[in-house]
Design a protein around this motif. Structure first.
Motif, PDB file in Angstrom:
ATOM      1  N   ASN A 130       8.002  -8.409 -10.092  1.00  0.00           N
ATOM      2  CA  ASN A 130       6.659  -7.888 -11.539  1.00  0.00           C
ATOM      3  C   ASN A 130       5.373  -7.665 -10.667  1.00  0.00           C
ATOM      4  OD1 ASN A 130       3.990  -8.315 -13.121  1.00  0.00           O
ATOM      5  ND2 ASN A 130       6.524  -9.007 -14.884  1.00  0.00           N
ATOM      6  N   SER A 131       5.159  -6.398 -11.153  1.00  0.00           N
ATOM      7  CA  SER A 131       3.735  -6.185 -10.592  1.00  0.00           C
ATOM      8  C   SER A 131       3.037  -4.829 -11.675  1.00  0.00           C
ATOM      9  CB  SER A 131       3.804  -4.949  -9.094  1.00  0.00           C
ATOM     10  OG  SER A 131       5.346  -3.815  -9.388  1.00  0.00           O
ATOM     11  N   PRO A 132       1.438  -4.650 -11.639  1.00  0.00           N
ATOM     12  CA  PRO A 132       1.359  -3.646 -12.493  1.00  0.00           C
ATOM     13  C   PRO A 132       1.596  -2.220 -12.627  1.00  0.00           C
ATOM     14  CG  PRO A 132      -0.647  -4.964 -11.291  1.00  0.00           C
ATOM     15  CD  PRO A 132       0.647  -5.246 -10.507  1.00  0.00           C
ATOM     16  N   ASP A 133       1.750  -1.388 -11.594  1.00  0.00           N
ATOM     17  CA  ASP A 133       2.769  -0.456 -11.475  1.00  0.00           C
ATOM     18  C   ASP A 133       4.074   0.420 -11.610  1.00  0.00           C
ATOM     19  OD1 ASP A 133       2.023   2.369 -12.174  1.00  0.00           O
ATOM     20  OD2 ASP A 133       1.865   2.963 -10.248  1.00  0.00           O
ATOM     21  N   LEU A 134       4.628  -0.816 -10.100  1.00  0.00           N
ATOM     22  CA  LEU A 134       6.125  -0.428 -10.305  1.00  0.00           C
ATOM     23  C   LEU A 134       6.884  -0.428 -11.177  1.00  0.00           C
ATOM     24  CD1 LEU A 134       5.541  -0.476  -6.504  1.00  0.00           C
ATOM     25  CD2 LEU A 134       5.929   1.386  -7.573  1.00  0.00           C
ATOM     26  N   PHE A 135       6.888  -2.566 -11.398  1.00  0.00           N
ATOM     27  CA  PHE A 135       7.172  -2.901 -11.941  1.00  0.00           C
ATOM     28  C   PHE A 135       6.865  -3.741 -13.428  1.00  0.00           C
ATOM     29  CE2 PHE A 135       9.349  -3.001  -7.921  1.00  0.00           C
ATOM     30  CZ  PHE A 135      10.645  -3.102  -8.105  1.00  0.00           C
ATOM     31  N   SER A 136       6.448  -2.724 -14.169  1.00  0.00           N
ATOM     32  CA  SER A 136       5.424  -3.728 -15.269  1.00  0.00           C
ATOM     33  C   SER A 136       5.730  -4.979 -16.112  1.00  0.00           C
ATOM     34  CB  SER A 136       5.124  -2.561 -16.307  1.00  0.00           C
ATOM     35  OG  SER A 136       6.139  -1.596 -16.926  1.00  0.00           O
ATOM     36  N   GLN A 137       7.531  -4.777 -16.523  1.00  0.00           N
ATOM     37  CA  GLN A 137       8.089  -5.675 -17.004  1.00  0.00           C
ATOM     38  C   GLN A 137       9.228  -6.348 -16.012  1.00  0.00           C
ATOM     39  OE1 GLN A 137      10.592  -3.634 -19.812  1.00  0.00           O
ATOM     40  NE2 GLN A 137       9.129  -2.636 -21.178  1.00  0.00           N
TER      41      GLN A 137
ATOM     42  N   THR B  17       1.072  -1.231  -0.110  1.00  0.00           N
ATOM     43  CA  THR B  17       0.081   0.025  -0.007  1.00  0.00           C
ATOM     44  C   THR B  17       1.005   0.630  -0.146  1.00  0.00           C
ATOM     45  OG1 THR B  17      -1.673  -1.445   1.210  1.00  0.00           O
ATOM     46  CG2 THR B  17      -2.402   1.222   1.396  1.00  0.00           C
ATOM     47  N   ALA B  18       0.388   1.500  -1.343  1.00  0.00           N
ATOM     48  CA  ALA B  18       1.244   3.511  -0.829  1.00  0.00           C
ATOM     49  C   ALA B  18       0.674   3.990   0.247  1.00  0.00           C
ATOM     50  CB  ALA B  18       0.863   3.435  -2.288  1.00  0.00           C
ATOM     51  N   ALA B  19       1.641   5.270   0.370  1.00  0.00           N
ATOM     52  CA  ALA B  19       1.531   6.497   0.780  1.00  0.00           C
ATOM     53  C   ALA B  19      -0.159   7.102   0.775  1.00  0.00           C
ATOM     54  CB  ALA B  19       2.562   7.822   0.727  1.00  0.00           C
ATOM     55  N   ASP B  20      -0.526   7.303  -0.446  1.00  0.00           N
ATOM     56  CA  ASP B  20      -1.871   7.650  -0.974  1.00  0.00           C
ATOM     57  C   ASP B  20      -2.991   6.547  -1.129  1.00  0.00           C
ATOM     58  OD1 ASP B  20      -1.498   6.020  -2.768  1.00  0.00           O
ATOM     59  OD2 ASP B  20      -1.267   7.384  -5.013  1.00  0.00           O
ATOM     60  N   GLY B  21      -2.684   5.445  -0.162  1.00  0.00           N
ATOM     61  CA  GLY B  21      -3.394   4.708   0.081  1.00  0.00           C
ATOM     62  C   GLY B  21      -3.530   3.586  -1.196  1.00  0.00           C
ATOM     63  N   LYS B  22      -3.846   3.901  -2.672  1.00  0.00           N
ATOM     64  CA  LYS B  22      -3.107   2.567  -3.574  1.00  0.00           C
ATOM     65  C   LYS B  22      -3.010   1.368  -2.885  1.00  0.00           C
ATOM     66  CE  LYS B  22      -2.635   2.502  -8.450  1.00  0.00           C
ATOM     67  NZ  LYS B  22      -1.494   2.947  -9.893  1.00  0.00           N
ATOM     68  N   PRO B  23      -3.615   0.332  -3.354  1.00  0.00           N
ATOM     69  CA  PRO B  23      -2.617  -0.880  -3.033  1.00  0.00           C
ATOM     70  C   PRO B  23      -2.689  -1.490  -4.722  1.00  0.00           C
ATOM     71  CG  PRO B  23      -5.394  -1.116  -3.709  1.00  0.00           C
ATOM     72  CD  PRO B  23      -5.212   0.496  -3.939  1.00  0.00           C
ATOM     73  N   GLU B  24      -1.482  -2.449  -4.187  1.00  0.00           N
ATOM     74  CA  GLU B  24      -0.542  -2.870  -5.564  1.00  0.00           C
ATOM     75  C   GLU B  24       0.006  -4.714  -5.062  1.00  0.00           C
ATOM     76  OE1 GLU B  24       1.889  -3.368  -9.379  1.00  0.00           O
ATOM     77  OE2 GLU B  24       0.616  -0.632  -8.335  1.00  0.00           O
ATOM     78  N   ALA B  25       0.220  -5.485  -6.008  1.00  0.00           N
ATOM     79  CA  ALA B  25       0.799  -6.534  -5.827  1.00  0.00           C
ATOM     80  C   ALA B  25       1.752  -6.988  -6.365  1.00  0.00           C
ATOM     81  CB  ALA B  25      -0.570  -7.761  -6.403  1.00  0.00           C
ATOM     82  N   LEU B  26       2.865  -7.137  -5.265  1.00  0.00           N
ATOM     83  CA  LEU B  26       4.081  -7.805  -6.488  1.00  0.00           C
ATOM     84  C   LEU B  26       4.404  -8.955  -6.357  1.00  0.00           C
ATOM     85  CD1 LEU B  26       6.920  -5.067  -5.696  1.00  0.00           C
ATOM     86  CD2 LEU B  26       7.157  -7.789  -4.843  1.00  0.00           C
ATOM     87  N   GLN B  27       4.956  -9.805  -7.673  1.00  0.00           N
ATOM     88  CA  GLN B  27       4.392 -11.583  -7.684  1.00  0.00           C
ATOM     89  C   GLN B  27       6.290 -11.050  -6.610  1.00  0.00           C
ATOM     90  OE1 GLN B  27       2.800 -12.666 -10.772  1.00  0.00           O
ATOM     91  NE2 GLN B  27       1.221 -11.539 -10.937  1.00  0.00           N
ATOM     92  N   TRP B  28       6.854 -11.471  -6.038  1.00  0.00           N
ATOM     93  CA  TRP B  28       7.709 -12.011  -5.853  1.00  0.00           C
ATOM     94  C   TRP B  28       8.776 -13.816  -6.110  1.00  0.00           C
ATOM     95  CZ3 TRP B  28      12.122  -8.696  -3.110  1.00  0.00           C
ATOM     96  CH2 TRP B  28      13.005  -9.108  -2.567  1.00  0.00           C
ATOM     97  N   LYS B  29       9.960 -13.837  -6.608  1.00  0.00           N
ATOM     98  CA  LYS B  29       9.758 -15.114  -7.170  1.00  0.00           C
ATOM     99  C   LYS B  29      11.626 -15.072  -7.120  1.00  0.00           C
ATOM    100  CE  LYS B  29       9.695 -18.833  -9.636  1.00  0.00           C
ATOM    101  NZ  LYS B  29       9.277 -20.527  -9.667  1.00  0.00           N
ATOM    102  N   THR B  30      12.146 -15.874  -6.156  1.00  0.00           N
ATOM    103  CA  THR B  30      13.725 -16.752  -6.667  1.00  0.00           C
ATOM    104  C   THR B  30      14.177 -16.848  -7.546  1.00  0.00           C
ATOM    105  OG1 THR B  30      13.698 -16.672  -3.945  1.00  0.00           O
ATOM    106  CG2 THR B  30      15.446 -17.164  -5.177  1.00  0.00           C
TER     107      THR B  30
END
Length: 86
Positions: free
Chosen positions: A53-60, A29-42
């Motif tokens: 990978n995530s829709p906004d922060l890490f689109s690629q 959750t960002a400071a403005d309240g916007k949620p983000e799902a981040l996929q993390w894999k070793t």
């Protein structure tokens, strides 16, 4: 979270197992309240690299190295990009 020359503050609000070994889905959750799902894999445990990978922060999806392992990778600092760099 440091994103190149930009930085943002995020709060981890949930952690769930992802698909595959070493995979997680982090609810952020960002400071403005916007949620983000981040996929993390070793990507490579020995080298300390992870795929993020995530829709906004890490689109690629890219591989990133963990802070404690970064000295094992050669790096070169860019110079001459900013006349105020010294």
């Amino acid at each position: 979270m440091q994103l190149g020359q930009e930085a943002t503050t995020l709060k981890v609000t949930s952690v769930e197992p992802g698909k595959g070994t070493g995979a997680w889905v982090l609810g952020l959750t960002a400071a403005d309240g916007k949620p983000e799902a981040l996929q993390w894999k070793t990507a490579d445990a020995a080298k300390g690299t992870v795929s993020v990978n995530s829709p906004d922060l890490f689109s690629q999806s890219h591989d990133y190295v963990r802070q404690e392992k970064k000295s094992a990778f050669p790096s070169k600092q860019e110079t001459g990009c900013d006349e105020y760099e010294r």
